[in-house]
Enzyme design. Structure first.
Site, PDB file in Angstrom:
ATOM      1  N   VAL A  20      19.459 114.386  41.944  1.00 42.79           N
ATOM      2  CA  VAL A  20      18.338 115.289  41.682  1.00 42.79           C
ATOM      3  C   VAL A  20      18.368 116.487  42.618  1.00 42.79           C
ATOM      4  O   VAL A  20      18.448 117.633  42.196  1.00 42.79           O
ATOM      5  CB  VAL A  20      16.992 114.550  41.806  1.00 42.79           C
ATOM      6  CG1 VAL A  20      15.822 115.517  41.573  1.00 42.79           C
ATOM      7  CG2 VAL A  20      16.910 113.395  40.801  1.00 42.79           C
ATOM      8  N   GLY A  63      14.834 120.924  47.107  1.00 42.69           N
ATOM      9  CA  GLY A  63      14.648 119.496  47.302  1.00 42.69           C
ATOM     10  C   GLY A  63      13.462 118.943  46.544  1.00 42.69           C
ATOM     11  O   GLY A  63      13.607 118.250  45.548  1.00 42.69           O
ATOM     12  N   GLY A  77      13.854 105.621  80.454  1.00 40.41           N
ATOM     13  CA  GLY A  77      15.209 106.142  80.390  1.00 40.41           C
ATOM     14  C   GLY A  77      16.143 105.314  79.543  1.00 40.41           C
ATOM     15  O   GLY A  77      17.120 105.833  78.980  1.00 40.41           O
ATOM     16  N   GLU A  91      12.496 111.205  48.906  1.00 42.48           N
ATOM     17  CA  GLU A  91      11.545 110.777  47.849  1.00 42.48           C
ATOM     18  C   GLU A  91      10.319 111.681  47.811  1.00 42.48           C
ATOM     19  O   GLU A  91       9.212 111.267  47.464  1.00 42.48           O
ATOM     20  CB  GLU A  91      11.134 109.319  48.054  1.00 42.48           C
ATOM     21  CG  GLU A  91      10.809 108.575  46.772  1.00 42.48           C
ATOM     22  CD  GLU A  91      12.031 107.988  46.101  1.00 42.48           C
ATOM     23  OE1 GLU A  91      11.897 107.391  45.026  1.00 42.48           O
ATOM     24  OE2 GLU A  91      13.144 108.118  46.643  1.00 42.48           O
ATOM     25  N   ARG A 108       8.260 105.648  45.728  1.00 43.65           N
ATOM     26  CA  ARG A 108       7.514 105.968  46.946  1.00 43.65           C
ATOM     27  C   ARG A 108       6.823 104.750  47.543  1.00 43.65           C
ATOM     28  O   ARG A 108       6.653 104.655  48.756  1.00 43.65           O
ATOM     29  CB  ARG A 108       6.507 107.082  46.648  1.00 43.65           C
ATOM     30  CG  ARG A 108       7.188 108.430  46.527  1.00 43.65           C
ATOM     31  CD  ARG A 108       6.343 109.520  45.912  1.00 43.65           C
ATOM     32  NE  ARG A 108       7.168 110.707  45.739  1.00 43.65           N
ATOM     33  CZ  ARG A 108       6.938 111.670  44.857  1.00 43.65           C
ATOM     34  NH1 ARG A 108       5.893 111.573  44.035  1.00 43.65           N
ATOM     35  NH2 ARG A 108       7.752 112.717  44.774  1.00 43.65           N
TER      36      ARG A 108
END
Length: 382
Positions: A128, A134, A344, A367, A247
């Site tokens: 897609v 996008g 760290g 998505e 989704r």
């Protein structure tokens, strides 16, 4: 700590959730660091997932699958993504696009293309997104021109899962130029060995490295008329429904990663001392962990409620956008807090929290970006 307990999971989805948990513990989690380091495609784990019946089984029994529903796929996603997001994405993309073929395709298409995927003889993909477009589904520029023999595709697609590895992909292309821009797109099945189909892996990502995405170029790529899925001009509407289901599952991606971040942070602060005290005894640390749990439990409750709403076609777009946004952003928040609590040590690439931190940046984008989801949420409540 079992953050992904099955108390909110419908009873019919609990068995497959347990199977996914056991598979993830045996196959995904022990190999996560290696596949992140090498960036290789996890073929062996994919094949093990196929053998376990946990891959591509959302295809119905009629075409060789188990017919897992949305809630069962969500249950699998939680467990897989907690173990490792990159490997999990590879496993769940193995049948990407098949739902569209099953819902809108002809019987001939279903037999020819769905059955081999369900029987784990092939894998599929969905094309897609494009290099410059996008989330704007009505702004894609890849075209499919009608000919006497069928259709000829020209253009490019980007971020396409399995674009190199798949046997066939479902492609979204522009077929019209009507004033109603949403009716100008159609869906096609394109076999990846078709002349004019060229795909290569995109440059390495910072996260989900065990999942491979491709840049596809269509150069006079001809497909027969029978490879059109459903009706000409119906592609946008097919995707709109497809993405509602997707989704909800992407929300499960976020839940799995958030759970991983919380568990890592919890274990670290309870096994480390500073200033003569256990780090977990500091109130600020306890508040951070409490906030992570609050956000996680809120997201999970919403996600499972949304799964029920979307499965029941009850204002599906609204609920899908809500849970995708909340769950993926909760994953980001939990990963960031987890990194801070690790101090760290969080900068060490062999730390699980560091991998999760990189991975969580991706589902807030795919998505449909979360900014677009907010647009959908607002519009569907007017």
């Amino acid at each position: 700590m079992d953050l992904l307990d099955d108390s909110v999971v419908p009873e019919h989805a609990r068995d497959v959730k347990q199977q996914a948990r056991e598979f993830a513990a045996e196959h995904i989690e022990p190999n996560a660091e290696e596949y992140y380091r090498t960036g290789e495609y996890p073929w062996e784990i994919l094949e093990a997932g196929m053998d376990a019946g946990l891959v591509a089984q959302d295809i119905s029994e009629e075409y060789g699958g188990k017919g897992y529903d949305l809630e069962q796929i969500l249950a699998i996603a939680e467990e897989f993504y907690k173990a490792d997001a990159g490997i999990a994405l590879t496993l769940q993309l193995a049948s990407f696009g098949c739902e569209i073929v099953e819902q809108y395709g002809s019987e001939e298409q279903k037999e020819e293309y769905l059955r081999p995927v369900a029987e784990n003889e092939q894998i599929s993909g969905l094309a897609v997104s494009e290099p410059e477009t996008g989330s704007d589904l009505a702004g894609m520029t890849t075209t499919a021109e009608k000919t006497d023999e069928g259709w000829v595709l020209n253009g490019e697609k980007y971020w396409i899962g399995n674009g190199v590895e798949a046997d066939w992909v479902t492609v979204y292309a522009k077929t019209g130029d009507k004033e109603d821009r949403y009716s100008n797109y159609s869906m096609f099945i394109v076999e990846t060995d078709t002349e004019g189909y060229e795909a290569e892996h995109i440059p390495e990502k910072m996260g989900m490295r065990a999942s491979k995405q491709a840049h596809i170029v269509f150069d006079d790529c001809a497909v027969p008329e029978e490879n059109l899925i459903g009706s000409e001009g119906g592609g946008f509407y097919m995707l709109a429904d497809f993405f509602n289901h997707g989704r909800v599952v992407v929300g499960g991606h976020g839940l799995g990663m958030a759970a991983a971040a919380i568990e890592e942070a919890w274990a670290f602060v309870h096994d480390r001392s500073a200033f003569g005290r256990d780090v977990s005894e500091f109130q600020a640390v306890q508040h951070d962990l409490a906030d992570m749990l609050i956000e996680f439990e809120s997201a999970r409750a919403l996600n499972w409620r949304a799964a029920e709403k979307v499965a029941g076609h009850d204002n599906a777009g609204y609920w899908a956008a809500l849970c995708k946004t909340k769950s993926t952003e909760t994953a980001v928040q939990c990963a960031e807090r987890g990194m801070q609590l690790h101090g760290g040590r969080s900068n060490l690439t062999d730390r699980r929290i560091a991998r999760v931190y990189r991975d969580v940046r991706i589902p807030v984008i795919y998505e449909g970006t979360n900014a677009v989801q907010r647009n959908l949420i607002y519009r569907q409540r007017q």
